[in-house]
Design a protein around this motif. Structure first.
Motif, PDB file in Angstrom:
ATOM      1  N   UNK A  25     118.053 -39.263  56.090  1.00  0.00           N
ATOM      2  CA  UNK A  25     119.104 -38.650  56.898  1.00  0.00           C
ATOM      3  C   UNK A  25     120.088 -37.876  56.014  1.00  0.00           C
ATOM      4  N   UNK A  26     120.458 -38.454  54.875  1.00  0.00           N
ATOM      5  CA  UNK A  26     121.367 -37.761  53.941  1.00  0.00           C
ATOM      6  C   UNK A  26     120.714 -36.496  53.392  1.00  0.00           C
ATOM      7  N   UNK A  27     119.450 -36.607  53.033  1.00  0.00           N
ATOM      8  CA  UNK A  27     118.733 -35.455  52.487  1.00  0.00           C
ATOM      9  C   UNK A  27     118.584 -34.354  53.528  1.00  0.00           C
ATOM     10  N   UNK A  28     118.264 -34.748  54.741  1.00  0.00           N
ATOM     11  CA  UNK A  28     118.089 -33.769  55.810  1.00  0.00           C
ATOM     12  C   UNK A  28     119.398 -33.042  56.108  1.00  0.00           C
ATOM     13  N   UNK A  29     120.488 -33.790  56.064  1.00  0.00           N
ATOM     14  CA  UNK A  29     121.806 -33.172  56.289  1.00  0.00           C
ATOM     15  C   UNK A  29     122.094 -32.133  55.203  1.00  0.00           C
TER      16      UNK A  29
END
Length: 105
Positions: A25-29
């Motif tokens: 989720x952090x990477x996608x953001x």
């Protein structure tokens, strides 16, 4: 940039372990903040998912190598400029670092 494909990828994290899902989720953001064409952002997201989901150092190293190769391929093909390639590499590097910290020592 919020795309239908990247939105769908957000649901993929449901099959990941909680720590991996959080990393993804952090990477996608971070990826969504880049002005990367959708079809390439979608592919980059898969590499980020592979890193988040890596079960050992070898899998993680392979995912990182593939992600950097992908970024360099886009740069070589003149799909993206050097500045964007560096930002994309940073997203990959950050994902690698987070995933590495989650692996057993």
């Amino acid at each position: 940039m919020t795309t239908d494909r990247l939105s769908l990828l957000q649901f993929e994290h449901l099959s990941l372990k909680p720590a991996a899902a959080s990393q993804f989720a952090l990477s996608l953001k971070a990826l969504e903040q880049l002005p990367l064409p959708e079809r390439y952002a979608y592919r980059a997201a898969h590499y980020l998912g592979d890193m988040a989901d890596a079960e050992n150092r070898q899998q993680l190293a392979e995912a990182k190598a593939q992600s950097i190769g992908f970024s360099q391929g886009l740069l070589t093909a003149a799909v993206i400029e050097n500045t964007l390639a560096k930002k994309l590499d940073k997203v990959f590097d950050d994902a690698f670092t987070r995933a590495q910290a989650q692996l057993p020592h």
